[in-house]
Design an enzyme around this catalytic site. Structure first.
Site, PDB file in Angstrom:
ATOM      1  N   HIS A  19       0.848  -1.183   0.000  1.00 57.30           N
ATOM      2  CA  HIS A  19       0.000   0.000   0.000  1.00 57.30           C
ATOM      3  C   HIS A  19       0.891   1.243   0.000  1.00 57.30           C
ATOM      4  O   HIS A  19       2.077   1.166   0.335  1.00 57.30           O
ATOM      5  CB  HIS A  19      -0.917  -0.004   1.219  1.00 57.30           C
ATOM      6  CG  HIS A  19      -2.014  -1.006   1.099  1.00 57.30           C
ATOM      7  ND1 HIS A  19      -2.629  -1.566   2.184  1.00 57.30           N
ATOM      8  CD2 HIS A  19      -2.622  -1.548   0.007  1.00 57.30           C
ATOM      9  CE1 HIS A  19      -3.564  -2.397   1.779  1.00 57.30           C
ATOM     10  NE2 HIS A  19      -3.574  -2.418   0.465  1.00 57.30           N
ATOM     11  N   GLY A  66      -3.406  -1.864  -7.692  1.00 57.53           N
ATOM     12  CA  GLY A  66      -4.284  -2.615  -6.799  1.00 57.53           C
ATOM     13  C   GLY A  66      -5.721  -2.115  -6.772  1.00 57.53           C
ATOM     14  O   GLY A  66      -6.662  -2.886  -6.986  1.00 57.53           O
ATOM     15  N   ASP A  71      -5.170  -6.266  -7.337  1.00 58.81           N
ATOM     16  CA  ASP A  71      -5.261  -7.282  -6.282  1.00 58.81           C
ATOM     17  C   ASP A  71      -6.058  -8.488  -6.785  1.00 58.81           C
ATOM     18  O   ASP A  71      -5.695  -9.638  -6.540  1.00 58.81           O
ATOM     19  CB  ASP A  71      -5.925  -6.710  -5.023  1.00 58.81           C
ATOM     20  CG  ASP A  71      -5.127  -5.574  -4.406  1.00 58.81           C
ATOM     21  OD1 ASP A  71      -3.887  -5.625  -4.476  1.00 58.81           O
ATOM     22  OD2 ASP A  71      -5.740  -4.644  -3.866  1.00 58.81           O
ATOM     23  N   ASP A  91      -1.184  -1.718   4.831  1.00 60.16           N
ATOM     24  CA  ASP A  91      -1.179  -0.679   5.855  1.00 60.16           C
ATOM     25  C   ASP A  91      -2.290  -0.958   6.872  1.00 60.16           C
ATOM     26  O   ASP A  91      -3.467  -0.800   6.562  1.00 60.16           O
ATOM     27  CB  ASP A  91      -1.382   0.687   5.194  1.00 60.16           C
ATOM     28  CG  ASP A  91      -1.214   1.840   6.160  1.00 60.16           C
ATOM     29  OD1 ASP A  91      -1.226   1.605   7.394  1.00 60.16           O
ATOM     30  OD2 ASP A  91      -1.078   2.979   5.691  1.00 60.16           O
ATOM     31  N   HIS A  98     -10.598  -0.417  -1.414  1.00 56.53           N
ATOM     32  CA  HIS A  98     -10.662  -1.745  -2.035  1.00 56.53           C
ATOM     33  C   HIS A  98     -10.372  -2.855  -1.018  1.00 56.53           C
ATOM     34  O   HIS A  98      -9.872  -3.907  -1.366  1.00 56.53           O
ATOM     35  CB  HIS A  98      -9.717  -1.816  -3.248  1.00 56.53           C
ATOM     36  CG  HIS A  98      -8.279  -1.622  -2.930  1.00 56.53           C
ATOM     37  ND1 HIS A  98      -7.764  -0.450  -2.428  1.00 56.53           N
ATOM     38  CD2 HIS A  98      -7.225  -2.464  -3.042  1.00 56.53           C
ATOM     39  CE1 HIS A  98      -6.460  -0.590  -2.232  1.00 56.53           C
ATOM     40  NE2 HIS A  98      -6.115  -1.796  -2.595  1.00 56.53           N
ATOM     41  N   ASP A 101     -11.255  -6.398  -1.919  1.00 49.74           N
ATOM     42  CA  ASP A 101     -10.307  -7.029  -2.840  1.00 49.74           C
ATOM     43  C   ASP A 101      -9.097  -7.578  -2.086  1.00 49.74           C
ATOM     44  O   ASP A 101      -8.585  -8.653  -2.402  1.00 49.74           O
ATOM     45  CB  ASP A 101      -9.811  -6.026  -3.888  1.00 49.74           C
ATOM     46  CG  ASP A 101     -10.923  -5.483  -4.771  1.00 49.74           C
ATOM     47  OD1 ASP A 101     -12.002  -6.101  -4.804  1.00 49.74           O
ATOM     48  OD2 ASP A 101     -10.710  -4.441  -5.410  1.00 49.74           O
ATOM     49  N   ARG A 107      -7.460 -14.362   1.135  1.00 45.24           N
ATOM     50  CA  ARG A 107      -8.211 -15.612   1.215  1.00 45.24           C
ATOM     51  C   ARG A 107      -7.748 -16.604   0.160  1.00 45.24           C
ATOM     52  O   ARG A 107      -7.485 -17.771   0.455  1.00 45.24           O
ATOM     53  CB  ARG A 107      -9.712 -15.350   1.060  1.00 45.24           C
ATOM     54  CG  ARG A 107     -10.541 -16.618   1.125  1.00 45.24           C
ATOM     55  CD  ARG A 107     -12.007 -16.383   0.763  1.00 45.24           C
ATOM     56  NE  ARG A 107     -12.694 -17.644   0.657  1.00 45.24           N
ATOM     57  CZ  ARG A 107     -12.621 -18.485  -0.387  1.00 45.24           C
ATOM     58  NH1 ARG A 107     -11.889 -18.175  -1.436  1.00 45.24           N
ATOM     59  NH2 ARG A 107     -13.267 -19.623  -0.388  1.00 45.24           N
TER      60      ARG A 107
END
Length: 151
Positions: A19, A66, A71, A91, A98, A101, A107
């Protein structure tokens, strides 16, 4: 879901993501570990990829940014078995528009059992592992068996 064993090659496909507030930390970390990283195929989301390519002086496959879908692009590559390691300095103090995302990316990385580092300390542990430069076996979902069972 049944699992199957696959072997990850010695040369890894490493995704590097940070980030905005974390880009300096990731860049500094990558420069410190340049000699180890350049033995592998590097990819990153947009801005991070361009920064790393300049700082490291080696090719880094830069995906899109991203927040613009990078992402999700990384998540797709993980599901296709095209990323072996995710180093993602996110961060923890800044909410991101997002965030869904980001959660989906983490995951899918867990589903496909790839090593993830989210901080300098965890990245140091990961890169100092003897498995970083060696083949290793891991368990992943057996999607073919899953599909056959559903038909």
């Amino acid at each position: 879901m049944e699992k199957k064993t696959v072997t990850t090659a010695a040369q890894k496909r490493v995704a590097l993501v940070a980030h905005d507030n974390m880009k300096p930390e990731l860049t500094t970390w990558a420069v410190q570990h340049k000699e180890k990283l350049i033995k592998h195929k590097l990819m990153a989301t947009g801005t991070t990829g361009n920064l790393l390519q300049k700082q490291l002086g080696v090719p880094v496959d830069a995906l899109i940014s991203g927040p613009l879908g990078g992402d999700q692009q990384l998540g797709g590559l993980i599901a296709e078995g095209k990323i072996d390691i995710l180093i993602f300095f996110w961060d923890p103090f800044e909410p991101m528009p997002h965030d869904p995302d980001i959660k989906a990316l983490l995951r899918v990385a867990a589903v496909w059992n790839i090593p993830i580092a989210c901080s300098v300390s965890s990245a140091n542990f990961l890169i100092s592992s003897p498995l970083f430069d060696a083949p290793f076996e891991k368990q992943i979902p057996d999607y073919e068996t899953y599909l056959k069972a559903r038909l």
